[in-house]
Each structure stands twice: as structure tokens, then as C-alpha cells.
Design a protein around this motif. Structure first.
Motif, PDB file in Angstrom:
ATOM      1  N   SER A  54       0.676  -1.190  -0.146  1.00 58.82           N
ATOM      2  CA  SER A  54       0.008   0.203  -0.089  1.00 58.82           C
ATOM      3  C   SER A  54       0.335   0.906  -0.204  1.00 58.82           C
ATOM      4  CB  SER A  54      -1.006  -0.166   1.382  1.00 58.82           C
ATOM      5  OG  SER A  54       0.582  -0.212   2.281  1.00 58.82           O
ATOM      6  N   SER A  55       2.031   1.352   0.202  1.00 53.62           N
ATOM      7  CA  SER A  55       3.158   2.170   0.316  1.00 53.62           C
ATOM      8  C   SER A  55       3.307   2.415  -1.362  1.00 53.62           C
ATOM      9  CB  SER A  55       4.602   2.002   1.567  1.00 53.62           C
ATOM     10  OG  SER A  55       5.244   3.130   0.848  1.00 53.62           O
ATOM     11  N   LYS A  56       3.900   3.487  -1.654  1.00 52.20           N
ATOM     12  CA  LYS A  56       3.937   4.088  -2.754  1.00 52.20           C
ATOM     13  C   LYS A  56       5.359   4.622  -2.720  1.00 52.20           C
ATOM     14  CE  LYS A  56      -0.560   4.808  -4.767  1.00 52.20           C
ATOM     15  NZ  LYS A  56      -1.921   6.060  -5.424  1.00 52.20           N
ATOM     16  N   SER A  57       5.872   4.864  -1.488  1.00 50.40           N
ATOM     17  CA  SER A  57       7.083   5.321  -1.641  1.00 50.40           C
ATOM     18  C   SER A  57       8.244   4.639  -1.321  1.00 50.40           C
ATOM     19  CB  SER A  57       7.113   6.351  -1.183  1.00 50.40           C
ATOM     20  OG  SER A  57       6.503   6.379   0.554  1.00 50.40           O
ATOM     21  N   TYR A  58       7.930   4.006  -0.434  1.00 50.60           N
ATOM     22  CA  TYR A  58       9.065   3.183   0.412  1.00 50.60           C
ATOM     23  C   TYR A  58       9.770   2.908  -0.547  1.00 50.60           C
ATOM     24  CZ  TYR A  58      11.392  -0.246   2.425  1.00 50.60           C
ATOM     25  OH  TYR A  58      12.377  -1.240   3.049  1.00 50.60           O
ATOM     26  N   TYR A  59       9.661   1.960  -1.695  1.00 48.27           N
ATOM     27  CA  TYR A  59      10.471   1.150  -3.489  1.00 48.27           C
ATOM     28  C   TYR A  59      11.338   2.024  -3.848  1.00 48.27           C
ATOM     29  CZ  TYR A  59       8.684  -3.158  -1.435  1.00 48.27           C
ATOM     30  OH  TYR A  59       8.849  -4.058  -0.169  1.00 48.27           O
ATOM     31  N   ARG A  60      10.123   3.332  -3.857  1.00 47.70           N
ATOM     32  CA  ARG A  60      10.607   4.355  -4.426  1.00 47.70           C
ATOM     33  C   ARG A  60      12.396   4.823  -4.010  1.00 47.70           C
ATOM     34  NH1 ARG A  60       6.118   8.359  -6.678  1.00 47.70           N
ATOM     35  NH2 ARG A  60       5.881   8.095  -4.560  1.00 47.70           N
ATOM     36  N   ASP A  61      11.874   4.964  -2.984  1.00 49.71           N
ATOM     37  CA  ASP A  61      12.696   5.826  -1.715  1.00 49.71           C
ATOM     38  C   ASP A  61      14.028   5.236  -2.122  1.00 49.71           C
ATOM     39  OD1 ASP A  61      11.712   7.778  -1.736  1.00 49.71           O
ATOM     40  OD2 ASP A  61      10.659   7.150   0.658  1.00 49.71           O
ATOM     41  N   LEU A  62      14.021   3.820  -1.817  1.00 51.03           N
ATOM     42  CA  LEU A  62      15.115   2.540  -2.177  1.00 51.03           C
ATOM     43  C   LEU A  62      15.702   2.595  -3.538  1.00 51.03           C
ATOM     44  CD1 LEU A  62      14.012  -1.106  -1.312  1.00 51.03           C
ATOM     45  CD2 LEU A  62      15.517   0.768   0.329  1.00 51.03           C
ATOM     46  N   LEU A  63      15.810   2.324  -4.584  1.00 50.87           N
ATOM     47  CA  LEU A  63      15.833   3.362  -5.748  1.00 50.87           C
ATOM     48  C   LEU A  63      16.405   4.154  -5.957  1.00 50.87           C
ATOM     49  CD1 LEU A  63      13.613   1.842  -7.709  1.00 50.87           C
ATOM     50  CD2 LEU A  63      15.316   0.870  -7.516  1.00 50.87           C
ATOM     51  N   THR A  64      16.001   5.166  -5.224  1.00 50.05           N
ATOM     52  CA  THR A  64      15.879   6.277  -5.756  1.00 50.05           C
ATOM     53  C   THR A  64      17.476   6.530  -4.812  1.00 50.05           C
ATOM     54  OG1 THR A  64      14.516   7.476  -5.740  1.00 50.05           O
ATOM     55  CG2 THR A  64      16.283   9.005  -4.946  1.00 50.05           C
ATOM     56  N   ALA A  65      18.145   6.326  -3.339  1.00 55.54           N
ATOM     57  CA  ALA A  65      18.972   6.066  -2.466  1.00 55.54           C
ATOM     58  C   ALA A  65      19.143   5.026  -2.877  1.00 55.54           C
ATOM     59  CB  ALA A  65      18.491   6.144  -0.610  1.00 55.54           C
ATOM     60  N   ASN A  66      19.554   4.130  -3.759  1.00 50.87           N
ATOM     61  CA  ASN A  66      20.597   3.188  -4.139  1.00 50.87           C
ATOM     62  C   ASN A  66      20.242   2.018  -2.664  1.00 50.87           C
ATOM     63  OD1 ASN A  66      21.690   1.778  -5.739  1.00 50.87           O
ATOM     64  ND2 ASN A  66      23.712   2.836  -5.534  1.00 50.87           N
TER      65      ASN A  66
ATOM     66  N   GLU B 134      -1.142  -0.888  -6.994  1.00 48.77           N
ATOM     67  CA  GLU B 134      -0.872   0.549  -8.034  1.00 48.77           C
ATOM     68  C   GLU B 134      -0.807  -0.037  -9.741  1.00 48.77           C
ATOM     69  OE1 GLU B 134       1.931   4.366  -7.885  1.00 48.77           O
ATOM     70  OE2 GLU B 134       2.302   2.593  -6.953  1.00 48.77           O
ATOM     71  N   GLY B 135       0.021  -1.094  -9.617  1.00 51.68           N
ATOM     72  CA  GLY B 135       0.150  -0.999 -11.438  1.00 51.68           C
ATOM     73  C   GLY B 135       0.914  -0.403 -11.620  1.00 51.68           C
ATOM     74  N   HIS B 136       2.511  -0.289 -11.310  1.00 56.39           N
ATOM     75  CA  HIS B 136       3.300   1.355 -11.799  1.00 56.39           C
ATOM     76  C   HIS B 136       4.454   0.101 -11.764  1.00 56.39           C
ATOM     77  CE1 HIS B 136       3.909   4.846 -13.678  1.00 56.39           C
ATOM     78  NE2 HIS B 136       5.373   4.713 -12.976  1.00 56.39           N
ATOM     79  N   LEU B 137       5.491   0.555 -12.459  1.00 61.94           N
ATOM     80  CA  LEU B 137       6.671   0.068 -13.086  1.00 61.94           C
ATOM     81  C   LEU B 137       8.305   0.589 -12.033  1.00 61.94           C
ATOM     82  CD1 LEU B 137       8.434  -2.850 -13.869  1.00 61.94           C
ATOM     83  CD2 LEU B 137       9.175  -1.759 -15.439  1.00 61.94           C
ATOM     84  N   TYR B 138       8.908   1.156 -12.040  1.00 65.93           N
ATOM     85  CA  TYR B 138       9.272   1.572 -11.300  1.00 65.93           C
ATOM     86  C   TYR B 138      11.292   0.756 -11.113  1.00 65.93           C
ATOM     87  CZ  TYR B 138       5.895   4.256  -8.840  1.00 65.93           C
ATOM     88  OH  TYR B 138       4.892   4.956  -8.443  1.00 65.93           O
ATOM     89  N   SER B 139      12.461   1.776 -11.866  1.00 66.79           N
ATOM     90  CA  SER B 139      13.120   1.399 -11.305  1.00 66.79           C
ATOM     91  C   SER B 139      14.039   2.592 -12.510  1.00 66.79           C
ATOM     92  CB  SER B 139      13.492   0.654 -13.449  1.00 66.79           C
ATOM     93  OG  SER B 139      14.898   0.297 -14.090  1.00 66.79           O
ATOM     94  N   LYS B 140      15.515   1.913 -12.390  1.00 62.59           N
ATOM     95  CA  LYS B 140      16.854   3.545 -11.907  1.00 62.59           C
ATOM     96  C   LYS B 140      17.074   3.334 -13.985  1.00 62.59           C
ATOM     97  CE  LYS B 140      19.078   1.263  -9.220  1.00 62.59           C
ATOM     98  NZ  LYS B 140      20.769   1.014  -8.614  1.00 62.59           N
ATOM     99  N   GLU B 141      16.320   2.625 -14.763  1.00 64.24           N
ATOM    100  CA  GLU B 141      17.230   2.178 -15.926  1.00 64.24           C
ATOM    101  C   GLU B 141      15.408   2.865 -16.869  1.00 64.24           C
ATOM    102  OE1 GLU B 141      19.650   0.673 -13.824  1.00 64.24           O
ATOM    103  OE2 GLU B 141      17.738  -0.501 -13.963  1.00 64.24           O
ATOM    104  N   HIS B 142      16.010   2.945 -18.164  1.00 66.22           N
ATOM    105  CA  HIS B 142      14.591   3.473 -18.835  1.00 66.22           C
ATOM    106  C   HIS B 142      14.123   2.240 -19.419  1.00 66.22           C
ATOM    107  CE1 HIS B 142      12.421   5.752 -21.542  1.00 66.22           C
ATOM    108  NE2 HIS B 142      12.755   4.937 -22.481  1.00 66.22           N
ATOM    109  N   PHE B 143      12.231   2.452 -19.354  1.00 72.82           N
ATOM    110  CA  PHE B 143      11.426   1.815 -19.545  1.00 72.82           C
ATOM    111  C   PHE B 143      10.364   2.117 -19.980  1.00 72.82           C
ATOM    112  CE2 PHE B 143      13.494  -1.557 -16.104  1.00 72.82           C
ATOM    113  CZ  PHE B 143      12.904  -2.514 -17.537  1.00 72.82           C
ATOM    114  N   ASP B 144       9.355   1.839 -21.788  1.00 73.32           N
ATOM    115  CA  ASP B 144       9.459   2.784 -22.466  1.00 73.32           C
ATOM    116  C   ASP B 144       7.720   2.442 -21.926  1.00 73.32           C
ATOM    117  OD1 ASP B 144      10.413   3.368 -24.071  1.00 73.32           O
ATOM    118  OD2 ASP B 144      10.541   1.281 -25.346  1.00 73.32           O
ATOM    119  N   GLY B 145       6.827   2.967 -22.187  1.00 72.02           N
ATOM    120  CA  GLY B 145       5.161   3.071 -21.503  1.00 72.02           C
ATOM    121  C   GLY B 145       4.859   3.638 -20.578  1.00 72.02           C
ATOM    122  N   ILE B 146       4.285   4.048 -20.450  1.00 75.79           N
ATOM    123  CA  ILE B 146       3.422   5.369 -19.560  1.00 75.79           C
ATOM    124  C   ILE B 146       3.169   4.949 -18.699  1.00 75.79           C
ATOM    125  CG2 ILE B 146       1.333   6.604 -21.277  1.00 75.79           C
ATOM    126  CD1 ILE B 146      -0.521   4.641 -20.222  1.00 75.79           C
TER     127      ILE B 146
END
Length: 618
Positions: free
Chosen positions: A535-547, A577-589
Motif C-alpha cells: 500500500s506504500s507508494k514511496s518505500y520502494y521508490r525511495d530505495l531506488l533513489t537512495a541506491n 498500484e500497477g506501476h513499474l519503477y526502475s533506475k533504468e529506462h522502460f517505455d510506456g505510461i
């Protein structure tokens, strides 16, 4: 009182449980509930944890722990446990008796015991095959009830030969009577081939009620105990009258007669005068005062069950007639705490370490996983208790919560629909889309039965429907991401191994992981997706951002070594949420690229942290 006496190692006085339904009695209602579909996992676990079982509590406990660990009953691990039981893995024979038997006699005995164990499994445990409908054969229910009844009586007869088992015997006899009564109801009804559970539940509500069961039998040398002052038959040196409050008004023998009826039968019968009968009951209440020679203690309570306790008539009389009554009253202060102030000592020379005796007996595991090494580095004490000492919570309370279970089911459904089949090296978008359209409903039901059975509990039905709706949408988005980036799925829950130089063993690897999904791009380079139901939208994004995404970086290193090809792209796919987060580029909305704050080698940092933890642990 008896509970206290038993804990103190003193003879018990004899007691019973009123309006009780002990766990052994619950085999009746739990067993019937287990036959319903969808399977009620709570009923199954409670049944397996019963203090007595037809196939023994050892096997029942092992199967219950497996069901809890897997999150369901209809899966390969539970099936394996049951098959092991049938084959005799949990059966042990006396060595001296074994030596007396010939090989032929042993083989014949083992074959007969195997047939008996198979019959027990067929009678008492749910089938591993998911039924096509929710109907239950009436014969199946009657077989269960007759078997439980026969086992209960047999067990009661066996236990009755040994002293101290009176409580168990009374429960077993009551269980047998319930089952027999229910069988008679089934036989006399016109229910037909299948069970009408609405009718069954109405019968259960009538039969299954609290009863009085013996808890402890009176033992030699115990205190004398009576449940009414009128039963005091001889003089006593000291008497303690517990719960000295007003009770039920004594019922007169002929209170059911109207005055006109009493007048008509007076000529034919000699009835006790009501006034004299009341006087008699009053005199019986005073027996402890007349027959106690040294000391009579009246235990008076102000509240019973949170409500003000009515005063006993004798207490009212004492208060009105004894002037110095307060001289005889002692009021213990139950809320007063006796504390002793201790001088605080600070010794800064002592290191903040927790010493363990015989720590040399602890053995490090043969290998680690991305999850366990993360636990070791971040929460070393938890790792020690759970992974090395194996001190973990057990029982029904340790079943995974609904949110965790929804994630487990989502992972299993994705694996069943996206993984390559029929020996193929990959799954392409078109065939995955066809599987989703044709098999989604079936796979969701199958995986809930396998690893998410708590979703079928009545209180979780809405969560199950929500899971189905959200997961269907997420699978569509995931398929769109795979299509937009021209990827093919090469595996789900793919095992990868690598020697990280962390542990010494006889294998050529010390790290093992299971990647949620491995893919290949158009140039045949490997790609890693890791799924998270959160249910958290920020935890895994923060992990990627902080490496600091340890799991993805370990997967990248391990899969690169196994494929001998650099994994250039890894990503988290967050559900619902149905969203992909990555430090690399992926195509798509539905994809977002995040910029890492640093380029540190966190795998090497993890290795050094591991060596530090291992060194400090000894």
C-alpha cells in the motif's frame, strides 16, 4: 481454586467447568465445518491442534504448522506431509517388539497399518482436489460422525483404566453422544444425497451448547469442599465461605401449586407449611456459624462481573446487629504495589553486548538468500533468534495477515500464467494474453486454495473479490509493459546461485535466490522484475533513489554471473498500484525512471557488513 492448588503442587479438591465447550468437544463442530467448501482454514488448523486426534497429535501438529507456513492446505508441501504419514514416516515401533518379528510379519504389519492410515486420512482430512461444486455427500458426513463417535468411546474406555483421566473421559463421552444424536437426525431427515447446510447449522445450534465437565477430581489429602452451606455435615475447625454474596432464593417444594390447588390437595396430602420450610432453609444457611469451632472466614466481594454484588441476607443481619463488626473486617489492598527504589549504576566500561552460553554450538547456515542477508545486516538479533535458534511464533496466530496473503496469491497467479510451459524457453505476449483470458478465474481459485486460504473466511470474502479485481487490472498493465518494451518472459520464481565468498561449504555457491520474473529484451539481454504487493507508494521508490535496493542488486549480480551477460535493467512492479519503477529506462505510461543519488557498489558494502556481523557474532 483447583487451578491454584495444581500449580502449587497441592491436592485438588474436585472441580468442574460450567457452560464450557472444551477443544476436544469442538471436534464435532470443527469437523463438520471442514467438510464445507470453500475450505475453512481456521477450522482445519483448530481441529489439527486438538489435544487428542484419531491419527495422533504428532502428525496433526506437523500438518498444522505446514498449513500455517504455506497459507493453505491444497498444495504440494501439505500433500507431501500427508503422504509421508500414510507411508509410516511418523510411526514408531518398540525396538524390542521389532526384534521378535520376522521380516514377513513386519511387512504384513506395515501393510495393514498403511491401509489404516489411508482410511484415517480419507475419513478425517479434506480432499486435496478442489471440488467442482460446494456440495457435500451426506454419506461422507455420516462416515465422519460415526468414526469420531467410535474413536471417542474407544479412547474413553482406554483412559478410564488410569486414574486422573475422569475429565477427558467425560468430554469424550459427550463428543460421542453429540455425534450419535446428529447421525440419528440425518437418518430420520429427508435430506437426500447431499447435505443441506442450513438445516445442519440449525441442528448444530441446538446440540452444540456449553455443558458442565469435570476439570479435576478430588485427591487424597485435599481440603474439604462443598458447594452449599446446607451440605455441611460435621463440625469444622476452620471454614472459609467463598463468594459470600446473595444467591438464588430457595425454591419451595410446592411452589408450583396455586393457593386454590394447595387447598384442594390438603385433605389428601400433608404438605409442608411454607413458613416452616422457609425457616428450615434459613437454618441451613446458618450451619457454618453453628458448626465451625475455631474460625469462620467470610469472603465478601463488592463487585461480581463488573456489577455491584448484592449482599447476603446474613451479612445484612450482621451489619445491623453487631456493633463492632469493623473490628473483624480485613480489606486487602489488591492495587497496592510494593516497590523498592534501586540506585542506578552506570558502568561505561562494559560493552553493550548480550553474551550467550555455548555459542560455539551455533552453526551458520550453508547458504544465504537476499532476504536473509538483509535481515542479518539490518536486524542481527532477529536473524539470530529466527534463523539460527529457530525461535519463531507458531499456532493459528502466526498465519500471515490478509495483505501479505494477497501478495503471495498474486505472485503465484503471475507465475502460473506468465511462466514458460511445455519445455519452451520463453513465453510471448500473445500466448500470455490468451492464458489470462482463458485461465484467470481458475488460477485465482487454485492459488487461494493453495497459499491464501484465509481469503475464503467469511470476514475476508470482500478482500478476495477485491484481490481478483485489482490483480486482473495489474496483469493487464504488466502485459502492456512487456509488449511496449518488446520483452519475453524466460522464467518465474527462477532460482539463481552464486559464490559470493561469504560462507565456507562443500558447494560452489553460498547465495541462492528466487527471482520473481526474468525476461529478455529484443537483443536477448536479461531483465529482472520483482513484484511487490504494497500500500506504500514511496518505500520502494525511495530505495531506488537512495541506491539501497539490496534485493534487486543481488539479483542483478547473480543473474549476470549465471547468464554470463550483464543485467542492465531491473525494476519493481508495485501492485495494486500497477506501476513499474526502475533506475533504468522502460517505455510506456506505466513506467517511471528514478535517478539514484549515488553510484555506490551496495553489493560490496553488503559483503563487508556481513563479515562485520559474522565477526562480532563469533
Amino acid at each position: 481454586m483447583d487451578n491454584w492448588l495444581r500449580m502449587m503442587g497441592k491436592p485438588t479438591m474436585g472441580s468442574s467447568m460450567a457452560e464450557a465447550a472444551p477443544q476436544l468437544i469442538q471436534l464435532f463442530v470443527l469437523g463438520i465445518d471442514m467438510l464445507k467448501e470453500p475450505l475453512n482454514i481456521q477450522s482445519l488448523i483448530s481441529w489439527l491442534y486438538s489435544p487428542m486426534l484419531p491419527f495422533g497429535t504428532f502428525f496433526g501438529g506437523i500438518l498444522a504448522e505446514t498449513v500455517i507456513g504455506e497459507g493453505g492446505y491444497r498444495n504440494d508441501k501439505c500433500r507431501k506431509v500427508v503422504e509421508d504419514y500414510i507411508s509410516g514416516k511418523f510411526t514408531y515401533h518398540d525396538k524390542e517388539e521389532e526384534e521378535k518379528l520376522s521380516e514377513e510379519a513386519k511387512a504384513k504389519r506395515d501393510e495393514n497399518e498403511k491401509k489404516e492410515r489411508q482410511l484415517l486420512v480419507n475419513t478425517y482430512l479434506p480432499s486435496f482436489d478442489v471440488p467442482s461444486d460446494n456440495k457435500i455427500d451426506c454419506t461422507r458426513l455420516m462416515t465422519y460422525l460415526n468414526s469420531i463417535s467410535g474413536w471417542s468411546r474407544s479412547r474413553s474406555h482406554f483412559l478410564s483404566e488410569k486414574p486422573g483421566n475422569e475429565g477427558w473421559c467425560s468430554q469424550l463421552e459427550s463428543l460421542a453422544q453429540m455425534c450419535d444424536t446428529f447421525v440419528l437426525l440425518l437418518e430420520s431427515s429427508d435430506m437426500g444425497e447431499y447435505v443441506d447446510f442450513k438445516q445442519v447449522e440449525s441442528w448444530i445450534s441446538t446440540l452444540y451448547k456449553g455443558e458442565s465437565f469435570m476439570q479435576y477430581a478430588a485427591q487424597r489429602g485435599c481440603r474439604e469442599l462443598i458447594d452449599s452451606p446446607s451440605k455441611m455435615a460435621a463440625d469444622s475447625g476452620r471454614t472459609v465461605w467463598m463468594n459470600f454474596v446473595a444467591g438464588d432464593v430457595p425454591t419451595l417444594d410446592c411452589a408450583f401449586l396455586y393457593p386454590t390447588e394447595r387447598a384442594k390437595v390438603k385433605d389428601s396430602l400433608m404438605l409442608w407449611d411454607e413458613r416452616k420450610e422457609l425457616d428450615y432453609h434459613h437454618q441451613m444457611q446458618l450451619l457454618p456459624f453453628f458448626m465451625t469451632e475455631e474460625q469462620l472466614i467470610l469472603v465478601v466481594t463488592d463487585y461480581v462481573g463488573g456489577e455491584p454484588a448484592p449482599k447476603h441476607p446474613i451479612m445484612v443481619r450482621l451489619e445491623s446487629q453487631v456493633e463492632n463488626l469493623n473490628d473483624f473486617i480485613t480489606e486487602p489492598n489488591l492495587y497496592q504495589e510494593e516497590t523498592e527504589k534501586v540506585k542506578l549504576v552506570r558502568n561505561n566500561n562494559i560493552q553493550s553486548l548480550i553474551p550467550f552460553d555455548h555459542a560455539d554450538l551455533l552453526k551458520w547456515p550453508q547458504h544465504l538468500s537476499p532476504t536473509t542477508i538483509s535481515t542479518l545486516v539490518e536486524y542481527p538479533f532477529d536473524y539470530l533468534m529466527e534463523r539460527m535458534l529457530n525461535i519463531v511464533s507458531t499456532g493459528p496466530s502466526s498465519i500471515k495477515d490478509v495483505k501479505t496473503t494477497m501478495g503471495t496469491v498474486a505472485h503465484a497467479v503471475i507465475e502460473s500464467l506468465f511462466a514458460p510451459r511445455d519445455g519452451k524457453s520463453c513465453s510471448r505476449v500473445d500466448e500470455i494474453e490468451q492464458r489470462i483470458n482463458n485461465e484467470f478465474e481458475e488460477q485465482v481459485r487454485k492459488q487461494i486454495e493453495s497459499c491464501g486460504a484465509i481469503l475464503y473466511l467469511p470476514e475476508n470474502r470482500l478482500d478476495a473479490e477485491l484481490l481478483k479485481e485489482q490483480l486482473r487490472r495489474c496483469l493487464g498493465i504488466l502485459l502492456e509493459i512487456i509488449r511496449d518494451n518488446r520483452l519475453t518472459v524466460t522464467g518465474c520464481e527462477q532460482m539463481v546461485k552464486k559464490d559470493m565468498g561469504l560462507l565456507k561449504n562443500d558447494k560452489d555457491w553460498d547465495m541462492v535466490g528466487y527471482i520473481d520474473m526474468t525476461l529478455e529484451d529484443a537483443n536477448h539481454h536479461p531483465v529482472v522484475f520483482d513484484f511487490k504487493w504494497t500500500s506504500s507508494k514511496s518505500y520502494y521508490r525511495d530505495l531506488l533513489t537512495a541506491n539501497r535496493s539490496i534485493q534487486l542488486e543481488l539479483y542483478r549480480t547473480m543473474l549476470s554471473a549465471e547468464k554470463q551477460d550483464s543485467v542492465e535493467r531491473t525494476a519493481y512492479f508495485l501492485m495494486p498500484e500497477g506501476h513499474l519503477y526502475s533506475k533504468e529506462h522502460f517505455d510506456g505510461i506505466h513506467c517511471t525512471q528514478l535517478q539514484a543519488e549515488n553510484n555506490a557498489n551496495i553489493v560490496e558494502q553488503l559483503r563487508q557488513s556481513f563479515f562485520y556481523r559474522k565477526k562480532t557474532a563469533g
